[in-house]
Motif scaffolding. Structure first.
Motif, short mmCIF file in Angstrom:
data_model
loop_
_atom_site.label_atom_id
_atom_site.label_comp_id
_atom_site.label_asym_id
_atom_site.label_seq_id
_atom_site.Cartn_x
_atom_site.Cartn_y
_atom_site.Cartn_z
N PRO A 113 89.20 14.11 -61.34
CA PRO A 113 88.90 15.39 -60.69
C PRO A 113 87.72 15.26 -59.72
O PRO A 113 86.88 14.37 -59.87
CB PRO A 113 88.57 16.32 -61.85
CG PRO A 113 88.23 15.43 -62.99
CD PRO A 113 89.00 14.16 -62.80
N HIS A 115 84.92 16.72 -59.36
CA HIS A 115 83.54 16.74 -59.85
C HIS A 115 83.12 15.37 -60.38
O HIS A 115 81.94 15.04 -60.35
CB HIS A 115 83.35 17.83 -60.91
CG HIS A 115 84.04 17.60 -62.21
ND1 HIS A 115 85.34 18.00 -62.45
CD2 HIS A 115 83.61 17.00 -63.37
CE1 HIS A 115 85.68 17.68 -63.69
NE2 HIS A 115 84.66 17.07 -64.27
N LEU A 195 89.12 13.00 -69.33
CA LEU A 195 89.66 13.75 -68.20
C LEU A 195 89.99 15.15 -68.70
O LEU A 195 90.43 15.31 -69.85
CB LEU A 195 90.93 13.10 -67.65
CG LEU A 195 90.78 11.76 -66.92
CD1 LEU A 195 92.16 11.28 -66.44
CD2 LEU A 195 89.82 11.86 -65.75
N LEU A 199 94.30 17.99 -66.31
CA LEU A 199 94.57 16.82 -65.45
C LEU A 199 94.53 15.57 -66.33
O LEU A 199 93.91 14.57 -65.99
CB LEU A 199 93.50 16.70 -64.35
CG LEU A 199 93.50 17.80 -63.28
CD1 LEU A 199 92.27 17.66 -62.39
CD2 LEU A 199 94.76 17.73 -62.43
#
Length: 241
Positions: A113, A115, A195, A199
């Motif tokens: 992701p 971030h 994760l 996702l």
């Protein structure tokens, strides 16, 4: 009797797989736990993905290992995919344990992701050798959420900085994993939140393998620390004919 080669993830070394390797050896198998180039404590942290893959391919060649069951954990999925593309004749089966499954031209950062990419970019920019280290709060809450506070700290103390280029370098493959004529398995730890589960590893990444065997087991991303015996059993289940 089978030959297993266990390939660790980022921030780890092969030595951290030894508690998992021993029950597999006790069952009569041969197990190797190499360390990927760039992950030994004294290695330069400038290692890229191509050199990391080459180090494991060279390990198989130099030890004349054939009919290998090759496991990759997390980042190790990038490495075993590249190894399978380079020396497919040495491999019987690939096992991805909550691992990245890249197609040609993808890098690890393409599969995490935004971030996480922002975090890795920020950490590496402050490092003199472009390495990244996982902050302890993320390790404790997302990676080893099924362990005690004491185990989270003692395991974190064994980690070392990781070469960031291996996250940003795209992989070069002649065939994507789904096209590889090698047996494939995916071990999914159901409490793994390294994760975000929106996702997650399975089925988002596992389905890129095409035909594969799924083995699911309770536990976190770091089951190698929290329940190595259970992980060893799952590996043998994933690796059987």
């Amino acid at each position: 009797m089978s030959t297993y080669v266990l390939v660790h993830g980022a921030w780890h070394t092969g030595a951290l797989f030894e508690a998992v390797a021993q029950p597999i050896r006790d069952a009569g198998h041969i197990v190797h736990c190499p360390t990927i180039r760039g992950n030994n404590p004294g290695d330069p942290r400038t290692t890229g993905l191509d050199a990391a893959i080459a180090s494991i391919a060279e390990f198989l060649d130099s030890n004349d290992l054939d009919d290998v069951i090759l496991l990759g954990h997390s980042y190790g999925g990038m490495v075993i995919t590249g190894v399978a593309d380079r020396v497919p004749n040495r491999i019987r089966r690939l096992i991805y344990w909550n691992a990245f499954v890249p197609n040609n031209g993808e890098c690890l950062n393409d599969m995490v992701p935004p971030h996480y990419v922002d975090l890795f970019d920020a950490v590496s920019s402050e490092s003199p050798d472009n390495s990244v280290m996982l902050p302890f709060p993320i390790w404790r809450e997302a990676f080893i959420n099924d362990g005690s506070a004491e185990l989270a700290q003692s395991s974190y103390d064994q980690l070392n900085a990781h070469p960031y280029a291996t996250f940003t370098d795209p992989i070069s493959l002649s065939a994507n994993p789904a096209e590889m004529q090698i047996g494939k398995s995916f071990i999914n730890c159901t409490e793994d939140t390294a994760l975000p589960q929106s996702l997650g590893w399975h089925p988002r990444l596992s389905e890129k393998l095409g035909l594969f065997r799924l083995v699911q087991i309770p536990g976190s991303h770091e089951l190698c620390f929290t329940d190595p015996d259970a992980l060893a059993a799952a590996i043998m289940d994933a690796g059987r004919d």
